[in-house]
Every structure is written in C-alpha cells, then in structure tokens.
Design an enzyme around this catalytic site. Structure first.
Site, PDB file in Angstrom:
ATOM      1  N   ARG A  46     -57.868  18.927  63.750  1.00  0.00           N
ATOM      2  CA  ARG A  46     -57.472  17.989  62.780  1.00  0.00           C
ATOM      3  C   ARG A  46     -58.790  17.041  62.230  1.00  0.00           C
ATOM      4  NH1 ARG A  46     -59.556  14.067  65.343  1.00  0.00           N
ATOM      5  NH2 ARG A  46     -58.948  12.725  63.608  1.00  0.00           N
ATOM      6  N   GLY A  47     -58.675  16.230  61.180  1.00  0.00           N
ATOM      7  CA  GLY A  47     -59.829  15.696  60.696  1.00  0.00           C
ATOM      8  C   GLY A  47     -60.509  16.598  59.528  1.00  0.00           C
ATOM      9  N   ALA A  48     -60.540  15.734  58.290  1.00  0.00           N
ATOM     10  CA  ALA A  48     -60.660  16.515  57.033  1.00  0.00           C
ATOM     11  C   ALA A  48     -61.892  17.537  57.265  1.00  0.00           C
ATOM     12  CB  ALA A  48     -61.130  15.345  56.027  1.00  0.00           C
ATOM     13  N   ARG A  89     -52.507  21.656  55.339  1.00  0.00           N
ATOM     14  CA  ARG A  89     -52.493  20.212  55.297  1.00  0.00           C
ATOM     15  C   ARG A  89     -52.954  19.865  53.956  1.00  0.00           C
ATOM     16  NH1 ARG A  89     -53.307  17.432  60.231  1.00  0.00           N
ATOM     17  NH2 ARG A  89     -52.638  15.770  58.710  1.00  0.00           N
ATOM     18  N   ASP A 237     -59.951  11.337  53.990  1.00  0.00           N
ATOM     19  CA  ASP A 237     -59.619  12.778  53.982  1.00  0.00           C
ATOM     20  C   ASP A 237     -59.570  12.952  52.532  1.00  0.00           C
ATOM     21  OD1 ASP A 237     -57.792  13.930  56.457  1.00  0.00           O
ATOM     22  OD2 ASP A 237     -58.167  11.676  56.292  1.00  0.00           O
ATOM     23  N   ASN A 247     -56.739   8.059  53.497  1.00  0.00           N
ATOM     24  CA  ASN A 247     -57.039   8.328  55.034  1.00  0.00           C
ATOM     25  C   ASN A 247     -55.852   7.973  55.695  1.00  0.00           C
ATOM     26  OD1 ASN A 247     -59.215   8.590  56.791  1.00  0.00           O
ATOM     27  ND2 ASN A 247     -58.818   6.471  57.484  1.00  0.00           N
TER      28      ASN A 247
END
Length: 352
Positions: A46-48, A89, A237, A247
């Site tokens: 995860r995490g953009a 996502r 994000d 975000n």
C-alpha cells in the site's frame, strides 16, 4: 533496510507483506498478475508510489503469460489486465500512472517481436522502481531544510519506505533532516482504522533510530494547543492541479487544526502523484473499504453486532490549508496551478 517490492531473478515480484507488520517480516512472492492485484487490494502492499510500482510489475508479469505472436492481440490482452489492476485502488493516481507508462512502453516498442517486447516491459517496470527511490531521495533533499532544529513533527498514516519503492516521501523528508544532523522528534498518529501509523510508521522510524512517540488520532489538537507540535508533514495519494490533496482519512482534520494553531502543513509527494487533468480535488474518487475494518480489528469485534459503519479511507484537503508541496523537483508554494504545471514536464503530459 527491507525491500518493499522488487523484481526477482526468477521473474517474479517479491514484496513485504505489510498486513503482517510489525509482528512479522514476511515476504510474498507473486508469480502472476492476479497475485499482484490481490496484494494491492488486500493492502499487503500500500502507499501511492508503491502501488504504482506494483501495477507496473503486475503488467510485466501479465506480459510474460500472454501467448501470442500478434502485437494487436498482445496489446489488447495487456490492456485488459491493466484495466483490472486500475480498479484495485481507485484513489491513488500513481497506480494508473504506472500502468499508463507501461502501455506507452508497449507503443514505443511495437516493432519488436513479442518476446523482446516482454523483456522491454520488464526493464521498464524495474526502471520505475529505481526512479521512485531516486525521486523520494530528491524529495528529502528538497524538503529537509523546512524542518528547523529541535522540531517536533507530526505525521499521519505511513508515507515512508513501506509506502514507496524505498526511502519514503513524508518520512523521506524526516530521514533526510535526521541524516543532515537536524535534531527532531516525531509524533505518529495511529491512523485508524487500519493503523498504518502505529504498525508501520513507528516501526520504520525505530529501524532508523529516529525518536518517535505514538498517539491516537484524536490527540493531535490537544498537543498543538499545548505547543508540543511544530509542523505537520504528510504524503499524498492524488494531487489536483490547484493543489487540493487526497490522502489518508484524517489528513483534512489535521490540516484544519494546523491552520487554527498557526503551524506549517506540508505535503510530500513525487510528481507522479499529481493529476493535472483534475482542476480541483472535488473530482478525486474516494475509495470506501469494508466497514468490518471499522467494527473490529485483527479478527476481534469491537462494535456491537449489527452496528452500522462507514469506511471512507481517504479525504480531500483543500489547497488553502497547505503551506507547500514538497516534490522531487522542488518545493511548490501557492499558487499551485502554475507551480505544478511548470514542474510537471513531459512525463505528466498524458494527464494535462
């Protein structure tokens, strides 16, 4: 340091399962695009920026599995896999950016035999990973001077090496300041309901020996009121052209609190997180996840059976609450429209 995600010599994708941290450091090996899609959807990764890399590597895995000598059939099949990955996502634009870049690579090498085209895609996915690490280090280099000596910094969610291919965005700025000799301490908000701050940010900062204190999300205003927080740095994000930022849920609350207390509020992100096609943040899609993440944790129900819950996992912070955007090409201050457009360059031309 750990490896968030990498392409292995066996032509698979190896990633650190973030759902198992901090209790266990377990790596998952993805052998096909379906496994990468599951890893993104389940938040094993995860995490953009990290899921941008994962999307690119997922397409490289898909390319290996396509059995055709026809370029048109290959392109159509790869596009189908790309669309499926985009849906895992929807808020973080880096995922779409990584997929778009891989598809541009297809067009640039369409004269090659399919077998050679596949190798070009694998190399492109590896380049995206390497460039992300360099971009994060550049964010740290541009941003660390914004942290004064002795500062107490509040961060939210996890915008560190785990959220990227390595080094981090918001935590990259903190890491760079620490490495430059700046004395600092970090307040890490838990980031409910998935606890990325508690499980991941606190763990990362411990690995680096950076002083960190964990707080629940609803303690931030109290600490600001008491003068115990000097500035806020978060990741992003998706950033719209006017500087509005999507975000992790709770970011908007912190931005409003920071302004009320006269504190700088910084957003650190690579330019791959900027979406110039959106004039403002109102058009950014906000993902909602399973309400069970709110009604319980780690298999233990914390709410009564039958209780209804909502689980929007991002919010939108209007640009008027943001002091500056820290990017890999420099620090941007208002007005953001002109500043971001000037820095964007040809790599974002598809999203202008």
């Amino acid at each position: 340091m750990f490896e968030t995600i990498e392409w292995t010599s066996a032509d698979t994708v190896r990633l650190l399962d973030q759902t198992r941290l901090p209790a266990e450091e377990v790596y998952v090996e993805c052998r096909d695009v379906a496994a990468v899609a599951h890893a993104i959807r389940s938040m094993q990764i995860r995490g953009a920026p990290a899921i941008g890399v994962a999307g690119a590597m997922g397409l490289a895995l898909a390319a290996q599995s396509i059995r055709t000598r026809s370029f048109e059939e290959f392109r159509a099949e790869l596009s189908r896999h790309g669309e499926a990955l985009r849906q895992t996502r929807p808020t973080a634009v880096n995922l779409a950016w990584g997929i778009d870049r891989m598809q541009r690579c297809v067009e640039q090498h369409k004269a090659l035999p399919v077998a050679e085209l596949v190798q070009s895609l694998i190399r492109e996915a590896q380049r995206i990973r390497e460039e992300d690490i360099l971009d994060n280090q550049a964010i740290g280099a541009h941003g660390h001077r914004l942290i004064p000596d002795g500062a107490a910094v509040l961060t939210h969610c996890n915008a560190g090496a785990l959220a990227t291919a390595g080094y981090g965005t918001a935590l990259g700025v903190i890491r760079a300041a620490h490495a430059a000799g700046t004395r600092l301490s970090v307040w890490a908000g838990e980031t409910r309901p998935f606890l990325q701050g508690a499980r991941l940010t606190a763990w990362e900062l411990q690995q680096d020996g950076i002083p960190v204190t964990l707080i629940t999300d609803n303690m931030a205003g109290h600490l600001m009121q008491r003068g115990e927080i000097d500035l806020v740095i978060v990741g992003a994000d998706r950033i719209a052209r006017n500087g509005d930022v999507a975000n992790k849920i709770g970011t908007y609350t912190l931005a409003v609190l920071a302004q009320a207390h006269g504190l700088p509020f910084y957003v650190a992100a690579p330019l791959s997180t900027v979406d110039l096609s959106l004039p403002d943040g109102e058009a950014i899609p906000i993902e909602e996840r399973d309400p069970a993440e709110v009604t319980g944790w780690a298999g233990i129900r914390t709410a009564p059976v039958g209780a209804r819950a909502r689980n929007p996992v991002f919010d939108m912070t209007p640009h008027r609450y943001i002091t500056a955007l820290i990017t890999n090409r420099g620090v941007v201050r208002p007005p953001y429209d002109s500043g971001l457009t000037a820095l964007a360059g040809p790599d974002l031309s598809g999203r202008v």
